[in-house]
Design a protein around this motif. Structure first.
Motif, PDB file in Angstrom:
ATOM      1  N   ILE A  27       0.838  -1.203   0.000  1.00  0.00           N
ATOM      2  CA  ILE A  27       0.000   0.000   0.000  1.00  0.00           C
ATOM      3  C   ILE A  27       0.872   1.252   0.000  1.00  0.00           C
ATOM      4  CG2 ILE A  27      -1.652   1.335   1.366  1.00  0.00           C
ATOM      5  CD1 ILE A  27      -2.782  -1.421   2.301  1.00  0.00           C
ATOM      6  N   GLY A  28       1.936   1.237   0.795  1.00  0.00           N
ATOM      7  CA  GLY A  28       2.833   2.385   0.832  1.00  0.00           C
ATOM      8  C   GLY A  28       3.479   2.663  -0.507  1.00  0.00           C
ATOM      9  N   VAL A  29       3.913   1.596  -1.184  1.00  0.00           N
ATOM     10  CA  VAL A  29       4.523   1.746  -2.509  1.00  0.00           C
ATOM     11  C   VAL A  29       3.525   2.320  -3.504  1.00  0.00           C
ATOM     12  CG1 VAL A  29       5.325   0.407  -4.505  1.00  0.00           C
ATOM     13  CG2 VAL A  29       6.343   0.045  -2.255  1.00  0.00           C
ATOM     14  N   ALA A  30       2.309   1.769  -3.519  1.00  0.00           N
ATOM     15  CA  ALA A  30       1.286   2.284  -4.439  1.00  0.00           C
ATOM     16  C   ALA A  30       0.931   3.721  -4.099  1.00  0.00           C
ATOM     17  CB  ALA A  30       0.046   1.395  -4.381  1.00  0.00           C
ATOM     18  N   GLY A  31       0.886   4.042  -2.809  1.00  0.00           N
ATOM     19  CA  GLY A  31       0.625   5.418  -2.398  1.00  0.00           C
ATOM     20  C   GLY A  31       1.718   6.358  -2.870  1.00  0.00           C
ATOM     21  N   ALA A  32       2.970   5.893  -2.813  1.00  0.00           N
ATOM     22  CA  ALA A  32       4.093   6.703  -3.286  1.00  0.00           C
ATOM     23  C   ALA A  32       3.979   6.967  -4.781  1.00  0.00           C
ATOM     24  CB  ALA A  32       5.413   5.998  -2.971  1.00  0.00           C
ATOM     25  N   ARG A  78     -12.329   4.319  -5.680  1.00  0.00           N
ATOM     26  CA  ARG A  78     -11.672   4.963  -4.543  1.00  0.00           C
ATOM     27  C   ARG A  78     -10.233   4.460  -4.431  1.00  0.00           C
ATOM     28  NH1 ARG A  78     -15.164   7.703  -1.270  1.00  0.00           N
ATOM     29  NH2 ARG A  78     -17.384   7.257  -1.541  1.00  0.00           N
ATOM     30  N   PRO A  79      -9.279   5.361  -4.305  1.00  0.00           N
ATOM     31  CA  PRO A  79      -7.881   4.927  -4.258  1.00  0.00           C
ATOM     32  C   PRO A  79      -7.596   3.883  -3.185  1.00  0.00           C
ATOM     33  CG  PRO A  79      -7.994   7.292  -4.577  1.00  0.00           C
ATOM     34  CD  PRO A  79      -9.399   6.833  -4.320  1.00  0.00           C
ATOM     35  N   ARG A  80      -8.245   4.010  -2.030  1.00  0.00           N
ATOM     36  CA  ARG A  80      -7.952   3.069  -0.954  1.00  0.00           C
ATOM     37  C   ARG A  80      -8.285   1.627  -1.345  1.00  0.00           C
ATOM     38  NH1 ARG A  80     -11.806   5.750   3.419  1.00  0.00           N
ATOM     39  NH2 ARG A  80     -10.889   7.543   2.368  1.00  0.00           N
ATOM     40  N   LEU A  83      -5.127   0.740  -4.156  1.00  0.00           N
ATOM     41  CA  LEU A  83      -3.709   0.730  -3.786  1.00  0.00           C
ATOM     42  C   LEU A  83      -3.146  -0.656  -3.484  1.00  0.00           C
ATOM     43  CD1 LEU A  83      -3.507   3.955  -1.560  1.00  0.00           C
ATOM     44  CD2 LEU A  83      -2.816   3.675  -3.946  1.00  0.00           C
ATOM     45  N   PRO A  84      -3.828  -1.507  -2.707  1.00  0.00           N
ATOM     46  CA  PRO A  84      -3.214  -2.819  -2.413  1.00  0.00           C
ATOM     47  C   PRO A  84      -2.889  -3.626  -3.657  1.00  0.00           C
ATOM     48  CG  PRO A  84      -5.055  -2.396  -0.926  1.00  0.00           C
ATOM     49  CD  PRO A  84      -5.112  -1.326  -1.980  1.00  0.00           C
ATOM     50  N   GLY A  85      -3.800  -3.641  -4.636  1.00  0.00           N
ATOM     51  CA  GLY A  85      -3.565  -4.418  -5.851  1.00  0.00           C
ATOM     52  C   GLY A  85      -2.446  -3.856  -6.698  1.00  0.00           C
ATOM     53  N   ALA A 197      -4.021  11.663  -1.705  1.00  0.00           N
ATOM     54  CA  ALA A 197      -3.318  10.406  -1.951  1.00  0.00           C
ATOM     55  C   ALA A 197      -2.739   9.852  -0.658  1.00  0.00           C
ATOM     56  CB  ALA A 197      -2.212  10.600  -2.990  1.00  0.00           C
ATOM     57  N   ILE A 198      -2.163  10.721   0.155  1.00  0.00           N
ATOM     58  CA  ILE A 198      -1.601  10.300   1.442  1.00  0.00           C
ATOM     59  C   ILE A 198      -2.707   9.788   2.358  1.00  0.00           C
ATOM     60  CG2 ILE A 198      -0.465  11.124   3.542  1.00  0.00           C
ATOM     61  CD1 ILE A 198       1.020  13.150   1.667  1.00  0.00           C
ATOM     62  N   ALA A 199      -3.811  10.528   2.425  1.00  0.00           N
ATOM     63  CA  ALA A 199      -4.929  10.124   3.276  1.00  0.00           C
ATOM     64  C   ALA A 199      -5.481   8.770   2.850  1.00  0.00           C
ATOM     65  CB  ALA A 199      -6.031  11.187   3.240  1.00  0.00           C
ATOM     66  N   ASP A 200      -5.557   8.536   1.548  1.00  0.00           N
ATOM     67  CA  ASP A 200      -6.080   7.263   1.065  1.00  0.00           C
ATOM     68  C   ASP A 200      -5.112   6.120   1.344  1.00  0.00           C
ATOM     69  OD1 ASP A 200      -8.767   7.190  -0.393  1.00  0.00           O
ATOM     70  OD2 ASP A 200      -7.915   9.044  -1.129  1.00  0.00           O
TER      71      ASP A 200
END
Length: 219
Positions: A27-32, A78-80, A83-85, A197-200
């Motif tokens: 999730i962190g990588v996708a968020g980045a 929704r981004p959240r 992101l995991p996928g 993006a950070i919040a999601d």
């Protein structure tokens, strides 16, 4: 090196044991990647908190271009939930690229001589420590955040790794460090799309942890 690659290095300990779980890392990588593409005005999070693509032209970096295609395929969601996928598909590719560049080394062994296990080790911990100290200076207010340093501090907090990476910084408690990191993430350096993006990313991590807890309690 893009923000997602630096995040992977920061979240890789010299002994090969990551400070966060695999799902949080994804999730962190996708968020980045979402953060960086938002800063480049390729994607955004609209007023309905949905993923929207502004420009599908390639950025010119293989990793960012792959992420752009992945996010474009999920436009309107929704981004959240996305992101995991996206992160799952890209984390190992990032690690292999970092190994090719001499930053990581893959180690394979077995647990109890039966179960295969793969770990990733830093080959140059000193270089990563230099980045960590740069981020620590931003966290403590000694250096103004940039889109890179502010984004990394915010993403480290999004995956709940702030107290681990910056333990004891400035004599601050865990709660104070986390509050500082959240304040950095909400700073003027970030556009509204980047803040979303950070919040999601944070919301996706929380949702993933909750889902894991539910699965564990029902097993």
């Amino acid at each position: 090196m893009v923000v997602a690659e630096e995040l992977v290095l920061l979240l890789t300990e010299p002994a090969g044991k990551p400070p966060v779980g695999s799902n949080s890392l994804r999730i962190g990588v996708a968020g980045a990647l979402l953060l960086e593409l938002a800063a480049l005005r390729r994607v955004t999070v609209d007023d309905r908190s949905r993923l929207a693509v502004l420009d599908t032209r390639p950025v010119g970096h293989p990793l960012l271009d792959r992420a752009l295609v992945a996010f474009a395929a999920k436009a309107g969601k929704r981004p959240r939930s996305v992101l995991p996928g996206v992160g799952k598909d890209l984390v190992d590719d990032i690690r292999r690229a970092l190994q090719h560049e001499g930053h990581l080394q893959e180690q394979r062994d077995t647990v109890l001589g039966i179960f295969p296990r793969t770990s990733w080790w830093l080959t140059d911990p000193a270089a990563v420590e230099q980045v960590r100290r740069e981020l620590e200076a931003t966290l403590l207010g000694h250096r103004a955040p940039t889109s890179r340093t502010g984004g990394l501090v915010a993403l480290v907090e999004a995956v709940d790794a702030t107290p681990t990476l910056f333990s004891g910084a400035g004599g601050l408690s865990r709660r104070e460090l986390k509050a500082r990191a959240r304040a950095v993430g909400e700073g003027d350096w970030a556009s509204e799309a980047v803040r979303k993006a950070i919040a999601d990313a944070q919301a996706a991590v929380v949702a993933g942890i909750a889902a894991s807890a539910v699965a564990a309690s029902s097993s």
